[in-house]
Design an enzyme around this catalytic site. Structure first.
Site, mmCIF file in Angstrom:
data_model
loop_
_atom_site.group_PDB
_atom_site.id
_atom_site.type_symbol
_atom_site.label_atom_id
_atom_site.label_comp_id
_atom_site.label_asym_id
_atom_site.label_seq_id
_atom_site.Cartn_x
_atom_site.Cartn_y
_atom_site.Cartn_z
ATOM 1 C CB SER A 52 47.131 54.945 28.746
ATOM 2 O OG SER A 52 47.400 54.086 27.662
ATOM 3 C CD GLU A 60 33.024 63.921 17.428
ATOM 4 O OE1 GLU A 60 33.696 63.643 18.450
ATOM 5 O OE2 GLU A 60 33.475 64.585 16.478
#
Ligand SMILES: [Zn+2]
Length: 149
Positions: A52, A60
């Site tokens: 999905s 990060e």
């Protein structure tokens, strides 16, 4: 605040190493990130994608979420690396996420896939150094919520 050269090398190397754990079967775009905490710890993160697509999380933010969930909320530098020859900078969502926990003056090292420790003081295309404030100018942060009269 300046980051000592040996720590900067370790941090950038950690971002390059963090790419190895990337889970990116859809984009095939590996990203590694490494955060330096104020107390000297290096926290690595990689991108983690999902079938999905909207459920994907960037390297990060993975590093940031790992750190914050372990009680670490103060950082002094971030390094980001991909498999691309040119330095790649954090996406818009990550810039805002970084802004939540990091000072505008904090350095972000964006390393080429070809970066090696001898390139620690290199500039583009091997290494791009920018501050949080440079990549997210005129930003909105936690202190802005305190300004309500
Ligand atoms: Zn991102």
């Amino acid at each position: 605040m300046s980051i000592p050269v040996d720590i900067k090398i370790k941090l950038i190397q950690a971002a390059l190493d963090a790419r190895d754990a990337a889970y990116c079967p859809y984009s095939k775009f590996r990203v590694g990130a490494a955060l330096l905490s104020a107390d000297g710890q290096i926290i690595k993160g990689c991108n983690v994608e999902n079938a999905s697509y909207g459920g994907a999380i960037c390297a990060e933010r993975t590093a940031m979420v790992k750190a914050v969930s372990d009680g670490i909320k103060s950082f002094t530098a971030l390094a980001v690396a991909t498999d691309v020859e040119a330095p790649i900078s954090p996406c818009g969502i990550c810039r805002q996420f970084i802004r939540e926990f990091c000072k505008p003056s904090m350095p972000i090292y964006m390393a080429s896939a070809k970066w090696t420790p001898k390139d620690v003081n290199a500039t583009e295309p091997l290494l791009l150094e920018q501050t949080v404030g440079q990549i997210l100018p005129h930003s909105f942060g936690p202190e802005d919520l305190e300004k309500v009269a």
